[in-house]
Design a protein around this motif. Sequence first.
Motif, PDB file in Angstrom:
ATOM      1  N   ASP A   1       3.715 -13.750   8.502  1.00  0.00           N
ATOM      2  CA  ASP A   1       5.142 -13.542   8.793  1.00  0.00           C
ATOM      3  C   ASP A   1       5.001 -11.964   8.968  1.00  0.00           C
ATOM      4  O   ASP A   1       3.888 -11.399   8.517  1.00  0.00           O
ATOM      5  N   THR A   2       5.840 -11.369   9.509  1.00  0.00           N
ATOM      6  CA  THR A   2       6.247  -9.979   9.779  1.00  0.00           C
ATOM      7  C   THR A   2       7.311  -9.396   8.850  1.00  0.00           C
ATOM      8  O   THR A   2       8.283 -10.309   8.852  1.00  0.00           O
ATOM      9  N   CYS A   3       7.376  -8.308   8.555  1.00  0.00           N
ATOM     10  CA  CYS A   3       8.605  -7.655   7.898  1.00  0.00           C
ATOM     11  C   CYS A   3       8.036  -6.339   7.748  1.00  0.00           C
ATOM     12  O   CYS A   3       7.168  -5.674   7.942  1.00  0.00           O
ATOM     13  N   LEU A   4       9.456  -5.351   7.691  1.00  0.00           N
ATOM     14  CA  LEU A   4       9.377  -4.006   7.521  1.00  0.00           C
ATOM     15  C   LEU A   4       9.165  -3.740   5.860  1.00  0.00           C
ATOM     16  O   LEU A   4       9.701  -4.346   5.260  1.00  0.00           O
ATOM     17  N   VAL A   5       8.200  -2.694   5.968  1.00  0.00           N
ATOM     18  CA  VAL A   5       8.048  -2.224   4.419  1.00  0.00           C
ATOM     19  C   VAL A   5       8.334  -0.538   4.596  1.00  0.00           C
ATOM     20  O   VAL A   5       7.821  -0.049   5.574  1.00  0.00           O
ATOM     21  N   GLY A   6       8.980  -0.001   3.624  1.00  0.00           N
ATOM     22  CA  GLY A   6       9.164   1.471   3.710  1.00  0.00           C
ATOM     23  C   GLY A   6       9.445   1.836   2.515  1.00  0.00           C
ATOM     24  O   GLY A   6       9.371   0.994   1.186  1.00  0.00           O
ATOM     25  N   ILE A   7       9.498   3.132   2.247  1.00  0.00           N
ATOM     26  CA  ILE A   7       9.757   3.892   1.037  1.00  0.00           C
ATOM     27  C   ILE A   7      11.420   4.592   1.033  1.00  0.00           C
ATOM     28  O   ILE A   7      11.601   5.542   1.673  1.00  0.00           O
ATOM     29  N   PRO A   8      12.193   4.154   0.322  1.00  0.00           N
ATOM     30  CA  PRO A   8      13.568   4.748   0.436  1.00  0.00           C
ATOM     31  C   PRO A   8      13.574   5.863  -0.115  1.00  0.00           C
ATOM     32  O   PRO A   8      12.873   6.255  -1.112  1.00  0.00           O
ATOM     33  N   GLU A   9      14.557   6.840   0.223  1.00  0.00           N
ATOM     34  CA  GLU A   9      14.687   8.211  -0.244  1.00  0.00           C
ATOM     35  C   GLU A   9      15.207   7.902  -1.633  1.00  0.00           C
ATOM     36  O   GLU A   9      16.077   6.944  -2.134  1.00  0.00           O
ATOM     37  N   THR A  10      14.554   8.865  -2.747  1.00  0.00           N
ATOM     38  CA  THR A  10      14.769   8.357  -4.177  1.00  0.00           C
ATOM     39  C   THR A  10      15.018   9.739  -4.693  1.00  0.00           C
ATOM     40  O   THR A  10      14.306  10.708  -4.560  1.00  0.00           O
TER      41      THR A  10
END
Length: 76
Positions: A30-39
């Motif tokens: 499967d494909t998906c988006l991965v990120g680091i949100p601003e915190t």
Amino acid sequence: MTQSGNPDYQVGDRSLFRTEQDPRTLKPYDTCLVGIPETLVRVIDVGHYDPPMDTGRLPRPHTLLIVLPVERVPQD
């Protein structure tokens, strides 16, 4: 390990990474988006190293920040 944007999802609570969907629903290939949100974080400690710290990786870090999300209370 990642966690989804779902606030009820507890697995991987310590991970910086978030996925666009609940990782429990993903299958191999499967494909998906991965990120680091601003915190917003609170700086707990700052370490300065001269010479730079030998971590076994390059470049060797000369500064180390210890941070916690603002909503987390540090345990002394």
